[in-house]
Design an enzyme around this catalytic site. Structure first.
Site, PDB file in Angstrom:
ATOM      1  N   TYR A 104       0.833  -1.197   0.000  1.00  0.00           N
ATOM      2  CA  TYR A 104       0.000   0.000   0.000  1.00  0.00           C
ATOM      3  C   TYR A 104       0.867   1.247   0.000  1.00  0.00           C
ATOM      4  CZ  TYR A 104       0.962   1.061   4.941  1.00  0.00           C
ATOM      5  OH  TYR A 104       1.581   1.393   6.122  1.00  0.00           O
ATOM      6  N   LYS A 127       6.556  -2.046   1.936  1.00  0.00           N
ATOM      7  CA  LYS A 127       5.377  -1.415   2.544  1.00  0.00           C
ATOM      8  C   LYS A 127       4.179  -2.352   2.366  1.00  0.00           C
ATOM      9  CE  LYS A 127       3.318   3.192   3.050  1.00  0.00           C
ATOM     10  NZ  LYS A 127       3.765   3.404   4.434  1.00  0.00           N
ATOM     11  N   GLU A 154      12.105   2.452  14.306  1.00  0.00           N
ATOM     12  CA  GLU A 154      11.352   3.560  13.722  1.00  0.00           C
ATOM     13  C   GLU A 154      10.064   3.749  14.499  1.00  0.00           C
ATOM     14  OE1 GLU A 154      10.334   2.556   9.669  1.00  0.00           O
ATOM     15  OE2 GLU A 154      10.073   0.442  10.204  1.00  0.00           O
ATOM     16  N   LEU A 161      11.294   0.944   7.058  1.00  0.00           N
ATOM     17  CA  LEU A 161      10.716   1.381   5.793  1.00  0.00           C
ATOM     18  C   LEU A 161      11.510   2.563   5.242  1.00  0.00           C
ATOM     19  CD1 LEU A 161       8.156   1.005   3.922  1.00  0.00           C
ATOM     20  CD2 LEU A 161       7.216   2.967   5.139  1.00  0.00           C
TER      21      LEU A 161
END
Length: 282
Positions: free
Chosen positions: A29, A143, A175, A199
């Site tokens: 996505y 992702k 993160e 990511l």
């Protein structure tokens, strides 16, 4: 909404229960900001989406130009001025089997959401962050739709009264739950280097470019929560937050507990860049 070639109201939009995104989370996505009715960060979003699809051996559901046209059409139909477009591509509809199906067309779903991006009051107050163990899989650079670990971490943060969570693995911050994480010490921005464990954030990438242009030193390395608590500033970045100051971690203040100067400067410069891109897209 857009679902596999058709625009439909969200109340009537449908996807097969045999879609592998529903059954396996077998898909990817993207969230793309919209400013003054225009998509921004377009090139970087397409590049990252292309990489995510490639890593999972999922074909594009249409050309990249057509993909952008669908998103822009959604913006027009929903009269969206500011917010984002969410889109996802799955491997498609097939009988439930773990192995990849043969000759299955990928599915594409997209919708818009209104949100104030430029004038976020949290930019003035800063946000609270809580920490949790990073229990995600080892391909976080993709992702993917597999977000249950992030949902658990975000709920844990909310239950503690925090706005966002920072995930920790082997003693180091990986993160944010839905953002990239940074600290600033002695005028230097510190953020974890890219790998399969985080990511590749689009806002992260752009903020690095802005920092280099402005002569702000940036070091890509691991950092701990203890180091973050001794920092002069901290912040997060994502599609919907742009750049927001972090003023506390697990209830402990960072510096004086107020948003710092460098974060404010970076946010201002990023917004200027977004507005310029939106203007050029007209």
């Amino acid at each position: 909404m857009y679902v596999n070639g058709e625009y439909a109201p969200e109340e009537t939009a449908k996807i097969s229960i045999f879609d592998r995104g529903f059954i396996f989370g077998d898909g990817v996505y993207e969230v793309v900001p919209v400013i003054t009715g225009k998509l921004v960060d377009r090139d970087y979003f397409l590049e990252r989406l292309d990489r995510s699809l490639s890593e999972l051996s999922i074909t594009w559901p249409c050309s990249q130009r057509e993909y952008l046209d669908i998103m822009q059409e959604l913006i027009i139909r929903n009269e969206l001025k500011e917010g984002f477009v969410y889109s996802q591509v799955t491997r498609g509809i097939a009988d439930r089997d773990f192995a990849f199906p043969i000759d299955t067309a990928p599915s594409l779903v997209a919708f818009t959401s209104e949100m104030s991006l430029l004038n976020n009051p949290l930019a003035e107050t800063g946000i609270a962050v809580s920490t949790s163990e990073d229990i995600r899989w080892k391909r976080r650079d993709i992702k993917s739709l597999n977000l249950l670990a992030q949902c658990l971490a975000k709920q844990d943060a909310h239950s503690k009264g925090a706005n966002e969570g920072w995930m920790v693995e082997d003693g180091f911050v990986t993160e944010g739950v839905s953002s990239s994480a940074y600290i600033i010490k002695d005028g230097k921005i510190i953020t974890r280097p890219l790998s399969n464990l985080i990511l590749p954030g689009i806002r992260r990438r752009t903020l690095i470019e802005i920092s280099e242009r402005e002569g702000i030193e940036m070091e890509q390395r691991l950092f701990t929560i203890e180091e973050a608590l001794q920092a002069d500033e901290a912040f997060i970045s994502s599609a919907t937050t742009i750049a927001l100051p972090v003023v506390s971690i697990d209830g402990e203040k960072i510096a004086d507990g107020k948003p710092g100067e460098i974060v404010g400067k970076l946010r201002k410069l990023y917004i200027e860049r977004m507005l310029e891109e939106a203007k050029d897209a007209e």
